[in-house]
Scaffold this active site. Structure first.
Site, PDB file in Angstrom:
ATOM      1  N   ILE A   4       1.115  -0.914  -0.195  1.00 39.68           N
ATOM      2  CA  ILE A   4      -0.324  -0.172   0.417  1.00 39.68           C
ATOM      3  C   ILE A   4       0.492   1.319   0.095  1.00 39.68           C
ATOM      4  O   ILE A   4       0.456   2.422  -0.341  1.00 39.68           O
ATOM      5  CB  ILE A   4      -1.005   0.064   1.334  1.00 39.68           C
ATOM      6  CG1 ILE A   4      -0.340  -0.057   2.705  1.00 39.68           C
ATOM      7  CG2 ILE A   4      -2.040  -0.650   0.868  1.00 39.68           C
ATOM      8  CD1 ILE A   4      -0.948   0.601   3.428  1.00 39.68           C
ATOM      9  N   GLN A   6       5.472   3.140  -0.035  1.00 37.17           N
ATOM     10  CA  GLN A   6       6.403   2.801   0.236  1.00 37.17           C
ATOM     11  C   GLN A   6       6.921   4.130   0.778  1.00 37.17           C
ATOM     12  O   GLN A   6       7.317   5.565   0.204  1.00 37.17           O
ATOM     13  CB  GLN A   6       7.546   2.405  -1.271  1.00 37.17           C
ATOM     14  CG  GLN A   6       9.144   2.632  -0.786  1.00 37.17           C
ATOM     15  CD  GLN A   6       9.880   1.712  -1.607  1.00 37.17           C
ATOM     16  OE1 GLN A   6       8.617   1.231  -2.402  1.00 37.17           O
ATOM     17  NE2 GLN A   6      10.666   1.611  -1.546  1.00 37.17           N
ATOM     18  N   GLY A   7       7.908   4.275   1.868  1.00 43.65           N
ATOM     19  CA  GLY A   7       7.890   5.445   2.729  1.00 43.65           C
ATOM     20  C   GLY A   7       9.340   5.568   2.494  1.00 43.65           C
ATOM     21  O   GLY A   7      10.399   4.687   1.467  1.00 43.65           O
ATOM     22  N   GLU A   9      12.080   4.810   4.433  1.00 45.32           N
ATOM     23  CA  GLU A   9      12.687   3.358   5.152  1.00 45.32           C
ATOM     24  C   GLU A   9      12.059   2.188   4.910  1.00 45.32           C
ATOM     25  O   GLU A   9      12.580   1.316   5.855  1.00 45.32           O
ATOM     26  CB  GLU A   9      12.667   3.851   6.187  1.00 45.32           C
ATOM     27  CG  GLU A   9      13.748   5.217   6.689  1.00 45.32           C
ATOM     28  CD  GLU A   9      14.797   5.115   7.517  1.00 45.32           C
ATOM     29  OE1 GLU A   9      15.062   4.210   8.437  1.00 45.32           O
ATOM     30  OE2 GLU A   9      15.434   5.855   7.159  1.00 45.32           O
ATOM     31  N   ALA A  10      10.558   2.401   4.747  1.00 50.67           N
ATOM     32  CA  ALA A  10       9.766   1.514   5.180  1.00 50.67           C
ATOM     33  C   ALA A  10       8.850   0.592   3.471  1.00 50.67           C
ATOM     34  O   ALA A  10       8.625   1.701   3.300  1.00 50.67           O
ATOM     35  CB  ALA A  10       9.187   0.986   6.206  1.00 50.67           C
ATOM     36  N   LYS A  11       8.324  -0.581   3.194  1.00 50.45           N
ATOM     37  CA  LYS A  11       7.501  -0.828   2.542  1.00 50.45           C
ATOM     38  C   LYS A  11       6.366  -1.147   4.179  1.00 50.45           C
ATOM     39  O   LYS A  11       6.512  -1.693   4.525  1.00 50.45           O
ATOM     40  CB  LYS A  11       7.543  -2.203   1.786  1.00 50.45           C
ATOM     41  CG  LYS A  11       8.462  -1.526   0.727  1.00 50.45           C
ATOM     42  CD  LYS A  11       9.197  -2.339  -0.206  1.00 50.45           C
ATOM     43  CE  LYS A  11      10.291  -2.371  -1.101  1.00 50.45           C
ATOM     44  NZ  LYS A  11      10.492  -3.544  -2.270  1.00 50.45           N
ATOM     45  N   ASP A 113       7.943  12.363  14.450  1.00 49.54           N
ATOM     46  CA  ASP A 113       7.854  13.170  12.455  1.00 49.54           C
ATOM     47  C   ASP A 113       7.023  13.771  12.298  1.00 49.54           C
ATOM     48  O   ASP A 113       5.994  13.026  12.079  1.00 49.54           O
ATOM     49  CB  ASP A 113       7.835  11.505  11.859  1.00 49.54           C
ATOM     50  CG  ASP A 113       7.954  11.771  10.292  1.00 49.54           C
ATOM     51  OD1 ASP A 113       8.350  12.553   9.919  1.00 49.54           O
ATOM     52  OD2 ASP A 113       8.672  10.442   9.373  1.00 49.54           O
TER      53      ASP A 113
HETATM   54  N1  LIG Z   1      -1.551   1.180  11.134  1.00 43.03           N
HETATM   55  C1  LIG Z   1      -1.269   1.904   9.611  1.00 43.03           C
HETATM   56  N2  LIG Z   1      -2.787   1.957   9.234  1.00 43.03           N
HETATM   57  C2  LIG Z   1      -3.445   2.483   8.177  1.00 43.03           C
HETATM   58  N3  LIG Z   1      -2.158   3.195   6.613  1.00 43.03           N
HETATM   59  C3  LIG Z   1      -1.521   3.330   7.716  1.00 43.03           C
HETATM   60  C4  LIG Z   1      -0.676   2.392   8.917  1.00 43.03           C
HETATM   61  N4  LIG Z   1       0.318   2.457   8.686  1.00 43.03           N
HETATM   62  C5  LIG Z   1       0.983   2.843   8.297  1.00 43.03           C
HETATM   63  N5  LIG Z   1      -0.280   3.350   7.005  1.00 43.03           N
HETATM   64  C6  LIG Z   1       0.003   3.711   5.534  1.00 43.03           C
HETATM   65  O1  LIG Z   1       2.063   3.924   4.728  1.00 43.03           O
HETATM   66  C7  LIG Z   1       1.863   5.221   4.724  1.00 43.03           C
HETATM   67  C8  LIG Z   1       3.301   5.257   5.647  1.00 43.03           C
HETATM   68  O2  LIG Z   1       4.357   4.369   6.566  1.00 43.03           O
HETATM   69  P1  LIG Z   1       4.357   5.279   7.680  1.00 43.03           P
HETATM   70  O3  LIG Z   1       4.264   6.664   7.720  1.00 43.03           O
HETATM   71  O4  LIG Z   1       3.983   4.357   8.525  1.00 43.03           O
HETATM   72  O5  LIG Z   1       6.242   4.732   7.141  1.00 43.03           O
HETATM   73  P2  LIG Z   1       6.878   5.470   6.286  1.00 43.03           P
HETATM   74  O6  LIG Z   1       6.660   7.013   6.332  1.00 43.03           O
HETATM   75  O7  LIG Z   1       7.849   4.809   5.181  1.00 43.03           O
HETATM   76  O8  LIG Z   1       8.134   5.391   7.751  1.00 43.03           O
HETATM   77  P3  LIG Z   1       9.446   5.718   8.091  1.00 43.03           P
HETATM   78  O9  LIG Z   1       9.187   6.998   8.400  1.00 43.03           O
HETATM   79  O10 LIG Z   1       9.146   4.536   9.276  1.00 43.03           O
HETATM   80  O11 LIG Z   1      10.274   5.233   6.724  1.00 43.03           O
HETATM   81  C9  LIG Z   1       1.231   5.826   6.263  1.00 43.03           C
HETATM   82  O12 LIG Z   1       1.340   7.517   5.702  1.00 43.03           O
HETATM   83  C10 LIG Z   1      -0.116   5.172   5.648  1.00 43.03           C
HETATM   84  O13 LIG Z   1      -0.629   5.823   4.416  1.00 43.03           O
HETATM   85 MG   LIG Z   2       4.983   8.192   7.622  1.00 43.78          MG
END
Ligand SMILES: Nc1ncnc2c1ncn2[C@@H]1O[C@H](COP(=O)(O)OP(=O)(O)OP(=O)(O)O)[C@@H](O)[C@H]1O
Ligand SMILES: [Mg+2]
Length: 202
Positions: A4, A6-7, A9-11, A113
């Site tokens: 859903i 990809q940030g 640091e994480a998928k 953040d």
């Molecule tokens: N528990 C959840 N329920 C629904 N959607 C989620 C959830 N966790 C994450 N998401 C979706 O995934 C997206 C990215 O998640 P998250 O912000 O945790 O990761 P990231 O920005 O890659 O984080 P990081 O800063 O750790 O690299 C969120 O913006 C949201 O759309």
């Molecule tokens: Mg995020």
């Protein structure tokens, strides 16, 4: 399993109303350092999510985590990201955001953040849920709390330019009402901001 998001640091994958967050390798870092960082952030995010559910704070419930596979499994929060709906009721939402940050800070949890992409308006409860605790840490320092608010301000300014001042003022009003130490934190916020301005001038 469906990916859903990809940030940096994480998928993120979704499966049966659960979210799997998998921190992938960053090849620009030394592999040993990369491993330590990903392990730390995975554990830290899991630990904070556990604390938050114990306190009934609106955030995803942790299901499990694995710091070898660098992943956490958590409850899916269904609903739009705050970044897409803030303008619909910006005063009310901003107040709720400020109150929730005060609750985190009263527990000495620094989010790290605070952006409106890391908040979801839950469809079922209509509460603003906070997510993305990978950069979170615990601290009772006024400085860390002030910097957290400063990051919120910068995020609002860049993503919600037209309503940012009103939103930040509402958030800060409500933060102050609910914070145990609001006056000192706001005073420090002024200092953090004047430091930022001096830096910008150089
Ligand atoms: N528990 C959840 N329920 C629904 N959607 C989620 C959830 N966790 C994450 N998401 C979706 O995934 C997206 C990215 O998640 P998250 O912000 O945790 O990761 P990231 O920005 O890659 O984080 P990081 O800063 O750790 O690299 C969120 O913006 C949201 O759309
Ligand atoms: Mg995020």
């Amino acid at each position: 399993m469906q990916q859903i998001a990809q940030g940096a640091e994480a998928k993120l994958f979704q499966e049966n109303e659960m979210i799997l967050k998998q921190r992938f390798e960053k090849t620009y870092r030394h592999p040993l350092i990369d491993n330590i960082l990903r392990k730390q952030r995975t554990r830290q995010e899991a630990r904070i999510l556990e604390k938050l559910s114990a306190a009934s704070f609106p955030a995803p419930r942790l299901s499990d985590f694995d710091d070898k596979r660098m992943e956490i499994r958590m409850q899916q929060i269904e609903g739009p990201l705050m970044k897409d709906v803030l303008h619909e009721k910006h005063a009310e939402f901003s107040r709720e955001i400020g109150r929730r940050i005060a609750e985190l800070h009263n527990k000495n949890i620094i989010h790290g953040d605070l952006t409106t992409s890391n908040m979801i308006l839950a469809k079922d409860t209509s509460q603003i849920n906070f997510i993305d605790f990978g950069l979170s840490f615990t601290s009772d320092k006024v400085e860390d709390k002030a910097v957290d608010l400063h990051l919120l301000k910068q995020a609002l300014e860049s993503k919600h330019h037209l309503i940012f001042e009103e939103c930040f003022n509402h958030a800060i009003d409500s933060y102050t009402e609910h914070s145990e130490n609001g006056a000192s934190i706001l005073e420090r916020l002024q200092k953090v901001e004047s430091r930022g301005r001096h830096k910008a001038k150089k």
